[in-house]
Enzyme design. Structure first.
Site, PDB file in Angstrom:
ATOM      1  N   GLY A   8      27.690  57.295  37.694  1.00 37.95           N
ATOM      2  CA  GLY A   8      26.393  56.652  37.889  1.00 37.95           C
ATOM      3  C   GLY A   8      25.504  56.587  36.660  1.00 37.95           C
ATOM      4  O   GLY A   8      24.286  56.437  36.782  1.00 37.95           O
TER       5      GLY A   8
ATOM      6  N   ASN B 144      25.339  54.170  34.577  1.00 39.59           N
ATOM      7  CA  ASN B 144      24.743  52.826  34.561  1.00 39.59           C
ATOM      8  C   ASN B 144      23.642  52.725  35.614  1.00 39.59           C
ATOM      9  O   ASN B 144      22.607  52.115  35.372  1.00 39.59           O
ATOM     10  CB  ASN B 144      25.808  51.760  34.815  1.00 39.59           C
ATOM     11  CG  ASN B 144      26.522  51.370  33.538  1.00 39.59           C
ATOM     12  OD1 ASN B 144      26.000  50.593  32.750  1.00 39.59           O
ATOM     13  ND2 ASN B 144      27.681  51.939  33.319  1.00 39.59           N
TER      14      ASN B 144
ATOM     15  N   LEU C 219      34.039  50.861  43.149  1.00 41.97           N
ATOM     16  CA  LEU C 219      35.481  50.622  43.049  1.00 41.97           C
ATOM     17  C   LEU C 219      36.108  49.969  44.254  1.00 41.97           C
ATOM     18  O   LEU C 219      37.298  49.730  44.276  1.00 41.97           O
ATOM     19  CB  LEU C 219      36.188  51.958  42.743  1.00 41.97           C
ATOM     20  CG  LEU C 219      35.707  52.614  41.453  1.00 41.97           C
ATOM     21  CD1 LEU C 219      36.505  53.870  41.150  1.00 41.97           C
ATOM     22  CD2 LEU C 219      35.796  51.664  40.266  1.00 41.97           C
TER      23      LEU C 219
ATOM     24  N   LEU D 252      36.538  46.811  47.123  1.00 45.56           N
ATOM     25  CA  LEU D 252      36.322  45.367  47.221  1.00 45.56           C
ATOM     26  C   LEU D 252      35.115  45.141  48.131  1.00 45.56           C
ATOM     27  O   LEU D 252      34.996  45.795  49.168  1.00 45.56           O
ATOM     28  CB  LEU D 252      37.576  44.721  47.826  1.00 45.56           C
ATOM     29  CG  LEU D 252      37.666  43.193  47.714  1.00 45.56           C
ATOM     30  CD1 LEU D 252      37.634  42.763  46.261  1.00 45.56           C
ATOM     31  CD2 LEU D 252      38.944  42.693  48.375  1.00 45.56           C
TER      32      LEU D 252
ATOM     33  N   ASN E  66      28.116  42.204  39.099  1.00 46.29           N
ATOM     34  CA  ASN E  66      29.007  43.321  38.764  1.00 46.29           C
ATOM     35  C   ASN E  66      29.177  43.416  37.259  1.00 46.29           C
ATOM     36  O   ASN E  66      29.035  42.416  36.547  1.00 46.29           O
ATOM     37  CB  ASN E  66      30.376  43.100  39.418  1.00 46.29           C
ATOM     38  CG  ASN E  66      31.342  44.252  39.123  1.00 46.29           C
ATOM     39  OD1 ASN E  66      30.965  45.413  39.186  1.00 46.29           O
ATOM     40  ND2 ASN E  66      32.570  43.924  38.781  1.00 46.29           N
TER      41      ASN E  66
ATOM     42  N   HIS F 213      31.961  44.727  34.348  1.00 45.98           N
ATOM     43  CA  HIS F 213      33.344  45.156  34.163  1.00 45.98           C
ATOM     44  C   HIS F 213      33.505  45.548  32.690  1.00 45.98           C
ATOM     45  O   HIS F 213      33.083  44.785  31.809  1.00 45.98           O
ATOM     46  CB  HIS F 213      34.315  44.031  34.558  1.00 45.98           C
ATOM     47  CG  HIS F 213      35.742  44.443  34.456  1.00 45.98           C
ATOM     48  ND1 HIS F 213      36.334  45.276  35.384  1.00 45.98           N
ATOM     49  CD2 HIS F 213      36.669  44.203  33.517  1.00 45.98           C
ATOM     50  CE1 HIS F 213      37.584  45.501  35.013  1.00 45.98           C
ATOM     51  NE2 HIS F 213      37.812  44.869  33.891  1.00 45.98           N
TER      52      HIS F 213
ATOM     53  N   ASP G 142      36.739  40.895  40.408  1.00 44.51           N
ATOM     54  CA  ASP G 142      36.462  40.494  39.016  1.00 44.51           C
ATOM     55  C   ASP G 142      36.672  39.006  38.758  1.00 44.51           C
ATOM     56  O   ASP G 142      37.044  38.632  37.655  1.00 44.51           O
ATOM     57  CB  ASP G 142      37.375  41.289  38.059  1.00 44.51           C
ATOM     58  CG  ASP G 142      37.094  42.786  38.162  1.00 44.51           C
ATOM     59  OD1 ASP G 142      38.028  43.587  37.974  1.00 44.51           O
ATOM     60  OD2 ASP G 142      35.931  43.132  38.459  1.00 44.51           O
TER      61      ASP G 142
END
Ligand code: GRF
Length: 191
Positions: free
Chosen positions: A11, A13, A84, A86, A101, A103, A144
């Site tokens: 966490g 971010n 993590l 979907l 999101n 990546h 993604d």
């Protein structure tokens, strides 16, 4: 505007986003959600007085508990920061072009199910890439694959370890993720 941040792990971010938006007039992080009861993000959110919602994978799939939490906190935007699982169709449909999101690689390379965290940086190192970076994108029903909003690159030196790469990537994430989200919220405000 109210932002909900989903995270599955450490966490850092999420913490960076909470702190940034504490000083923003445009939006604030009103809720942190995680599928992992041991996630470091829970302590970070608590320390920063942001409400936390912990859910199981099953609860996410039937989505009622998560949707209730989003509604009761009047959430307008959803941000995935090291999440993590979907994301369920149902929630994607209730937040069209409002789910962002990050990546830790230059999509479309090094993306897809199972490509996350150190695994990405190990593969980048093994493939002797000379650069890598971050991709910030909208979320759709496939891992993604949503529309790319922003990318930033960093070099990869021959003797860089995956940890060296991860450190460079985290610097880019902390620098750019809050700004790119704030920009999207501003743009949407004018549509
Ligand atoms: C970050 O590298 C992010 O790009 C990826 O997962 C990692 C999360 O790290 N999606 P943290 O939990 O924010 O420290």
């Amino acid at each position: 505007k109210q932002i909900a941040v989903f995270a599955s792990g450490n966490g850092s971010n999420a913490e960076n986003l909470i702190t940034y938006f504490n000083n923003s007039k445009i939006a604030q992080v009103g809720l942190v959600l995680t599928n992992n009861p041991d996630a470091g993000v829970i302590q970070r959110a608590k320390r920063l007085n942001v409400p936390v919602c912990v859910f199981s994978k099953k609860e996410l799939q039937n989505s009622t508990k998560v949707e209730e939490a989003l509604k009761s906190h009047q959430i307008d935007w959803i941000v995935l920061a090291g999440f993590l699982l979907l994301f369920p169709q149902k929630i994607i449909q209730s937040f069209p072009n409002k789910i962002i999101n990050i990546h830790p690689a230059l999509l479309p390379k090094y993306g897809g199910k199972g490509m996350y965290g150190m695994r990405v940086h190990k593969t980048v190192a093994e493939n002797k890439e000379t650069e890598t970076g971050i991709t910030i994108h909208f979320v759709n029903e496939n891992y993604d694959e949503g529309k790319i909003i922003f990318q930033s690159k960093t070099d990869v030196k021959r003797n860089d370890t995956p940890e060296d790469i991860a450190a460079k990537i985290h610097q880019l994430e902390y620098k750019w993720f809050p700004k790119v989200i704030e920009e999207q919220i501003k743009i949407e405000g004018f549509q």
